[in-house]
Design a protein around this motif. Structure first.
Motif, mmCIF file in Angstrom:
data_model
loop_
_atom_site.group_PDB
_atom_site.id
_atom_site.type_symbol
_atom_site.label_atom_id
_atom_site.label_comp_id
_atom_site.label_asym_id
_atom_site.label_seq_id
_atom_site.Cartn_x
_atom_site.Cartn_y
_atom_site.Cartn_z
ATOM 1 N N VAL A 48 0.834 -1.205 0.000
ATOM 2 C CA VAL A 48 0.000 0.000 0.000
ATOM 3 C C VAL A 48 0.866 1.251 0.000
ATOM 4 O O VAL A 48 0.604 2.218 -0.738
ATOM 5 N N VAL A 49 1.923 1.248 0.819
ATOM 6 C CA VAL A 49 2.788 2.415 0.913
ATOM 7 C C VAL A 49 3.644 2.557 -0.343
ATOM 8 O O VAL A 49 3.791 3.665 -0.898
ATOM 9 N N ALA A 50 4.221 1.457 -0.828
ATOM 10 C CA ALA A 50 5.138 1.529 -1.960
ATOM 11 C C ALA A 50 4.440 1.956 -3.239
ATOM 12 O O ALA A 50 4.983 2.757 -4.019
ATOM 13 N N PHE A 51 3.228 1.464 -3.471
ATOM 14 C CA PHE A 51 2.509 1.797 -4.702
ATOM 15 C C PHE A 51 1.540 2.966 -4.522
ATOM 16 O O PHE A 51 0.790 3.285 -5.446
ATOM 17 N N GLU A 52 1.558 3.578 -3.327
ATOM 18 C CA GLU A 52 0.728 4.754 -3.035
ATOM 19 C C GLU A 52 -0.741 4.506 -3.373
ATOM 20 O O GLU A 52 -1.403 5.294 -4.047
ATOM 21 N N ILE A 53 -1.250 3.370 -2.885
ATOM 22 C CA ILE A 53 -2.650 3.003 -3.114
ATOM 23 C C ILE A 53 -3.532 3.853 -2.203
ATOM 24 O O ILE A 53 -3.275 3.990 -1.008
ATOM 25 N N GLN A 54 -4.579 4.416 -2.767
ATOM 26 C CA GLN A 54 -5.468 5.284 -2.011
ATOM 27 C C GLN A 54 -6.252 4.478 -0.963
ATOM 28 O O GLN A 54 -6.621 3.321 -1.206
ATOM 29 N N PRO A 55 -6.522 5.097 0.200
ATOM 30 C CA PRO A 55 -7.215 4.366 1.271
ATOM 31 C C PRO A 55 -8.597 3.872 0.882
ATOM 32 O O PRO A 55 -9.065 2.862 1.429
ATOM 33 N N TYR A 56 -9.281 4.582 -0.048
ATOM 34 C CA TYR A 56 -10.619 4.123 -0.418
ATOM 35 C C TYR A 56 -10.567 2.855 -1.284
ATOM 36 O O TYR A 56 -11.594 2.212 -1.509
ATOM 37 N N LEU A 57 -9.353 2.516 -1.781
ATOM 38 C CA LEU A 57 -9.184 1.269 -2.526
ATOM 39 C C LEU A 57 -8.703 0.141 -1.614
ATOM 40 O O LEU A 57 -9.351 -0.910 -1.527
ATOM 41 N N PRO A 59 -7.087 -0.085 2.367
ATOM 42 C CA PRO A 59 -6.618 0.606 3.572
ATOM 43 C C PRO A 59 -5.346 -0.040 4.109
ATOM 44 O O PRO A 59 -5.008 -1.174 3.768
ATOM 45 N N THR A 60 -4.653 0.678 4.951
ATOM 46 C CA THR A 60 -3.477 0.134 5.628
ATOM 47 C C THR A 60 -3.921 -0.610 6.883
ATOM 48 O O THR A 60 -5.031 -0.388 7.387
ATOM 49 N N PRO A 61 -3.086 -1.498 7.419
ATOM 50 C CA PRO A 61 -3.448 -2.200 8.651
ATOM 51 C C PRO A 61 -3.823 -1.277 9.809
ATOM 52 O O PRO A 61 -4.789 -1.582 10.531
ATOM 53 N N PRO A 62 -3.113 -0.146 10.053
ATOM 54 C CA PRO A 62 -3.558 0.738 11.140
ATOM 55 C C PRO A 62 -4.970 1.273 10.949
ATOM 56 O O PRO A 62 -5.711 1.441 11.931
ATOM 57 N N GLU A 63 -5.374 1.553 9.709
ATOM 58 C CA GLU A 63 -6.731 2.035 9.457
ATOM 59 C C GLU A 63 -7.767 0.957 9.787
ATOM 60 O O GLU A 63 -8.859 1.261 10.281
#
Length: 275
Positions: A48-57, A59-63
C-alpha cells in the motif's frame, strides 16, 4: 560412591529426544502461523505504501485496526448474528447430511434415487436462489441459514456415504461370523470406522457454512457482517469491509480448530493407527 556408580534410580532421567521433538512441534504450531500472518500483514502494508494506493481502494493495517477501536460493539454484535446463522445452518447440515449419507450407503435404491438430485442441487448456482429465499422466508435469519445449509450439506453427505461404504471387509466378515444384526454392525463397526472420513467432510463443510451465511447477508439482510461489507462498499469505507473480512477469517479459524479438537477427543485412536 561416585556419580558414575550411582544406582539407576538415583540418576537423573535422560532428556528423551521424542519429548523434545513433541515440545518443539507444539511451539512451532503456534509460532509459525503467527509469523506467517505477521509477514502477510507486513507485505500488505508495504504494498500500500510503496505503490501509493489510495485508502478508499485498499486501507493500511492501522486504518483497519482503527475500525476495531472505534466500533468494537457494532462489529461484535453483527459477528454474533453471522455466527448464529453459521452454527445453525451447519448443525442442520450435520444432522441431515449424516442421516442421508447413511441411507445412501445402506441402500442402493436410495442411492440411485437421491444421489442425482444431490449432485444437481450442489451444482446449482447458490446466489441465484437468494431471491427465492427472500420471497419464501423474508429478511430474517432463515434465508441465511438455508444458504449455509446449501453450501455445506453436500460435502457432509458425500463424506458420510463414502465412509460407511468403505468398511474393511475383514470386519464385515467378523460381524457375520458372530451373527450380528445390521443395527449392531452399524453401531459397533461401520459407523466408528467411518468417523475419520465423516470428520473430513465436516472440516471441509465448516468454512462453507460461513461462506453461505455471508452470501445470504450480502443480498438479503439488514444485519450481520455480510450486511456491513455490502453497506461499506456503497459508502466507500473499505477499512470497515477489511475489518469485517478479518473478523470472518478469525471466526472461521476458531470454529475450524474447535472442530479439530472435538475430532481428537472423539477419535483418539486415529492418530495412533495412521501414519
Amino acid at each position: 560412591m561416585t556419580a558414575n556408580t550411582l544406582p539407576d534410580l538415583e540418576r537423573p532421567a535422560p532428556d528423551r529426544p521424542g519429548r523434545r521433538r513433541a515440545s518443539n512441534g507444539r511451539v512451532l504450531a503456534v509460532v509459525l502461523p503467527v509469523a506467517g500472518t505477521l509477514a502477510a500483514v507486513a507485505l500488505w502494508w508495504l504494498a500500500v505504501v510503496a505503490f501509493e494506493i489510495q485508502p478508499y481502494l485498499v486501507p493500511t493495517p492501522p486504518e483497519v485496526l482503527r475500525v476495531f477501536a472505534e466500533m468494537p460493539g457494532d462489529l461484535f454484535v453483527e459477528a454474533r448474528v453471522t455466527l448464529w446463522e453459521t452454527v445453525a445452518g451447519y448443525g442442520i447440515s450435520v444432522v441431515g447430511g449424516v442421516l442421508i449419507g447413511a441411507l445412501i450407503a445402506g441402500s442402493r435404491t436410495v442411492e440411485r434415487a437421491v444421489y442425482p438430485m444431490l449432485v444437481a442441487l450442489n451444482a446449482a448456482p447458490k446466489v441465484a436462489i437468494v431471491p427465492l429465499l427472500i420471497v419464501w422466508f423474508g429478511f430474517d435469519s432463515a434465508p441465511k441459514i438455508v444458504m449455509a445449509v446449501l453450501f455445506c450439506f453436500f460435502p457432509i453427505t458425500l463424506a458420510t456415504a463414502a465412509g460407511l461404504s468403505s468398511t474393511p471387509a475383514d470386519l464385515v466378515e467378523l460381524t457375520r461370523s458372530l451373527d450380528a444384526s445390521r443395527v449392531q454392525t452399524f453401531v459397533k463397526i461401520r459407523f466408528p470406522a467411518a468417523l475419520p472420513q465423516i470428520f473430513v467432510g465436516l472440516k471441509v463443510a465448516l468454512p462453507l457454512a460461513l461462506v453461505g451465511a455471508v452470501v445470504g447477508e450480502l443480498f438479503a439482510s439488514d444485519a450481520g457482517l455480510g450486511y456491513l461489507i455490502s453497506s461499506s462498499g456503497g459508502s466507500g469505507n473499505t477499512a470497515l469491509a477489511f475489518a469485517c473480512v478479518a473478523l470472518l477469517s478469525l471466526m472461521s479459524i476458531v470454529l475450524f480448530y474447535a472442530l479439530v479438537a472435538i475430532e481428537r477427543v472423539t477419535l483418539p485412536w486415529v492418530r495412533g493407527t495412521t501414519g
